[in-house]
Design a protein around this motif. Structure first.
Motif, PDB file in Angstrom:
ATOM      1  N   UNK A 150       0.835  -1.214   0.000  1.00 61.20           N
ATOM      2  CA  UNK A 150       0.000   0.000   0.000  1.00 61.20           C
ATOM      3  C   UNK A 150       0.864   1.258   0.000  1.00 61.20           C
ATOM      4  N   UNK A 151       1.958   1.227   0.769  1.00 60.23           N
ATOM      5  CA  UNK A 151       2.863   2.387   0.784  1.00 60.23           C
ATOM      6  C   UNK A 151       3.420   2.619  -0.621  1.00 60.23           C
ATOM      7  N   UNK A 152       3.811   1.521  -1.263  1.00 61.14           N
ATOM      8  CA  UNK A 152       4.356   1.627  -2.628  1.00 61.14           C
ATOM      9  C   UNK A 152       3.324   2.169  -3.607  1.00 61.14           C
ATOM     10  N   UNK A 153       2.108   1.656  -3.495  1.00 60.32           N
ATOM     11  CA  UNK A 153       1.025   2.123  -4.373  1.00 60.32           C
ATOM     12  C   UNK A 153       0.800   3.618  -4.174  1.00 60.32           C
ATOM     13  N   UNK A 154       0.796   4.046  -2.917  1.00 63.71           N
ATOM     14  CA  UNK A 154       0.588   5.467  -2.619  1.00 63.71           C
ATOM     15  C   UNK A 154       1.743   6.295  -3.181  1.00 63.71           C
ATOM     16  N   UNK A 164       1.322   9.145  -5.986  1.00 63.20           N
ATOM     17  CA  UNK A 164       1.636  10.544  -5.663  1.00 63.20           C
ATOM     18  C   UNK A 164       2.735  11.068  -6.584  1.00 63.20           C
ATOM     19  N   UNK A 165       3.751  10.230  -6.833  1.00 53.50           N
ATOM     20  CA  UNK A 165       4.854  10.635  -7.704  1.00 53.50           C
ATOM     21  C   UNK A 165       4.365  10.927  -9.114  1.00 53.50           C
ATOM     22  N   UNK A 166       3.513  10.019  -9.626  1.00 53.65           N
ATOM     23  CA  UNK A 166       2.992  10.218 -10.983  1.00 53.65           C
ATOM     24  C   UNK A 166       2.134  11.474 -11.079  1.00 53.65           C
ATOM     25  N   UNK A 167       1.475  11.829  -9.974  1.00 59.20           N
ATOM     26  CA  UNK A 167       0.614  13.021  -9.972  1.00 59.20           C
ATOM     27  C   UNK A 167       1.428  14.294  -9.745  1.00 59.20           C
ATOM     28  N   UNK A 217       6.185  15.571  -2.003  1.00 57.28           N
ATOM     29  CA  UNK A 217       6.832  14.669  -1.035  1.00 57.28           C
ATOM     30  C   UNK A 217       6.194  13.290  -1.064  1.00 57.28           C
ATOM     31  N   UNK A 218       6.247  12.676  -2.250  1.00 58.39           N
ATOM     32  CA  UNK A 218       5.492  11.444  -2.480  1.00 58.39           C
ATOM     33  C   UNK A 218       5.832  10.350  -1.463  1.00 58.39           C
ATOM     34  N   UNK A 219       7.111  10.096  -1.229  1.00 59.84           N
ATOM     35  CA  UNK A 219       7.488   8.974  -0.362  1.00 59.84           C
ATOM     36  C   UNK A 219       7.100   9.245   1.096  1.00 59.84           C
ATOM     37  N   UNK A 220       7.396  10.451   1.570  1.00 55.73           N
ATOM     38  CA  UNK A 220       7.077  10.790   2.960  1.00 55.73           C
ATOM     39  C   UNK A 220       5.567  10.795   3.184  1.00 55.73           C
ATOM     40  N   UNK A 221       4.834  11.386   2.231  1.00 51.95           N
ATOM     41  CA  UNK A 221       3.373  11.419   2.346  1.00 51.95           C
ATOM     42  C   UNK A 221       2.793  10.006   2.382  1.00 51.95           C
ATOM     43  N   UNK A 250       4.173   7.183   3.418  1.00 49.94           N
ATOM     44  CA  UNK A 250       4.414   6.527   4.719  1.00 49.94           C
ATOM     45  C   UNK A 250       3.543   7.131   5.813  1.00 49.94           C
ATOM     46  N   UNK A 251       3.436   8.481   5.817  1.00 47.89           N
ATOM     47  CA  UNK A 251       2.632   9.160   6.844  1.00 47.89           C
ATOM     48  C   UNK A 251       1.161   8.764   6.745  1.00 47.89           C
ATOM     49  N   UNK A 252       0.671   8.745   5.523  1.00 47.40           N
ATOM     50  CA  UNK A 252      -0.751   8.485   5.315  1.00 47.40           C
ATOM     51  C   UNK A 252      -1.094   7.037   5.690  1.00 47.40           C
TER      52      UNK A 252
END
Ligand code: GLN
Length: 286
Positions: free
Chosen positions: A10-14, A18-21, A25-29, A31-33
């Motif tokens: 799920x973290x990877x999917x997020x 986020x990166x594609x969009x 801060x795709x990676x940090x967001x 993990x936080x989310x």
């Protein structure tokens, strides 16, 4: 490759979404989310990356990822965030507290502690308290202090009161609905505010995460961004105790203008602080 039904999947999917969009801060967001929604610390996410996530929880994560893709900030989706030593609930009527505002709290604390040493206690007024972030963090750090939080929004005041309860300082915190000093009586040792200070014509250019999710009333400082400072300066003389302190957050380019406004009302700048980005962000007057 991590399976989608696991924590790391799920973290990877997020992160990828986020990166594609183009979110910054795709990676940090990610993990936080995911961590926030599943009740996992950042360390637990890494340690338990193979753990399966039940269908219902996975659905909640997927729905939250969709919200972030529409630019809703992570902590608004989670409904709360850390500020200073507090966990604060957010509501649509409250600005999301920023780490930069912690610098204002840092700068106030030595002054507040000195007042408490000399007077045995201190009264703080937080104008436009929002979540209560500034007032409540000062109360948490100083058990001898009391604070009043004001706001024009009753919804914000309800959130601030709830945050006072959740953080164990409600016996020393009160709220009053007021536009700046309009409905405030008495004098205070410290008057603090992070008022709306964005120029009205700049608001449409702000990042959608801010513009579309922080309340306009907490951002819009009027035609030149300085409306709130003028109102606060005008009322401060009759509401500040002898030897009291005024502490303000400001916009990055407002140090000279806000200093001028307060100088006109008889106050002098005693301290200025920059934020984590190196911009002028906090001013203290006597
Ligand atoms: N610091 C906030 C921002 O950058 C603005 C908050 C305010 O106007 N007080 O959007």
């Amino acid at each position: 490759m991590d399976r989608p039904g696991t924590v790391m999947g799920l973290v990877e999917h997020a992160r990828q979404s986020f990166g594609q969009a183009g979110l910054a801060n795709a990676a940090a967001d990610a993990r936080l989310l995911v961590g926030g929604l599943l009740g996992l610390s950042q360390g637990q996410i890494v340690a338990g990356h193979d753990a399966a996530v039940a269908g219902e929880d996975a659905q909640r994560v997927i729905a939250a990822i969709e919200r972030r893709l529409r630019h809703e900030p992570v902590h608004r989706i989670l409904g709360h965030r850390t500020f200073y030593d507090l966990d604060l609930r957010l509501s649509p009527a409250t600005l999301e507290p920023r780490p930069d505002t912690e610098i204002l709290v840092d700068r106030i604390l030595p002054h507040l502690k000195a007042i408490i040493v000399s007077k045995g206690g201190a009264q703080v007024l937080d104008l436009g308290t929002g979540t209560g972030a500034i007032a409540l963090s000062l109360l948490k750090e100083c058990p001898e202090a009391r604070a009043m939080g004001t706001d024009i929004s009753t919804e914000a005041l309800a959130t601030a009161q709830q945050n006072a309860d959740l953080n164990g300082v409600s016996d020393r915190f009160s709220t009053v609905q007021s536009r700046w000093f309009d409905d405030i009586d008495g004098r205070f040792d410290i008057i603090v505010s992070n008022p709306p200070y964005i120029r009205a014509d700049v608001i449409k250019t702000l990042a959608p995460d801010v513009r579309d999710f922080d309340p306009l009333a907490a951002l819009d400082g009027g035609p030149d961004g300085l409306d709130a400072y003028r109102a606060i300066a005008a009322g401060t003389k009759t509401h500040l105790a002898a030897d009291g302190l005024v502490a303000l957050e400001i916009g990055f380019d407002q140090k000279a203008d806000v200093s001028d406004i307060f100088r006109t009302h008889g106050f002098s700048l005693v301290e200025a602080a920059r934020d984590y980005g190196g911009n002028d962000r906090a001013l203290l007057f006597r």
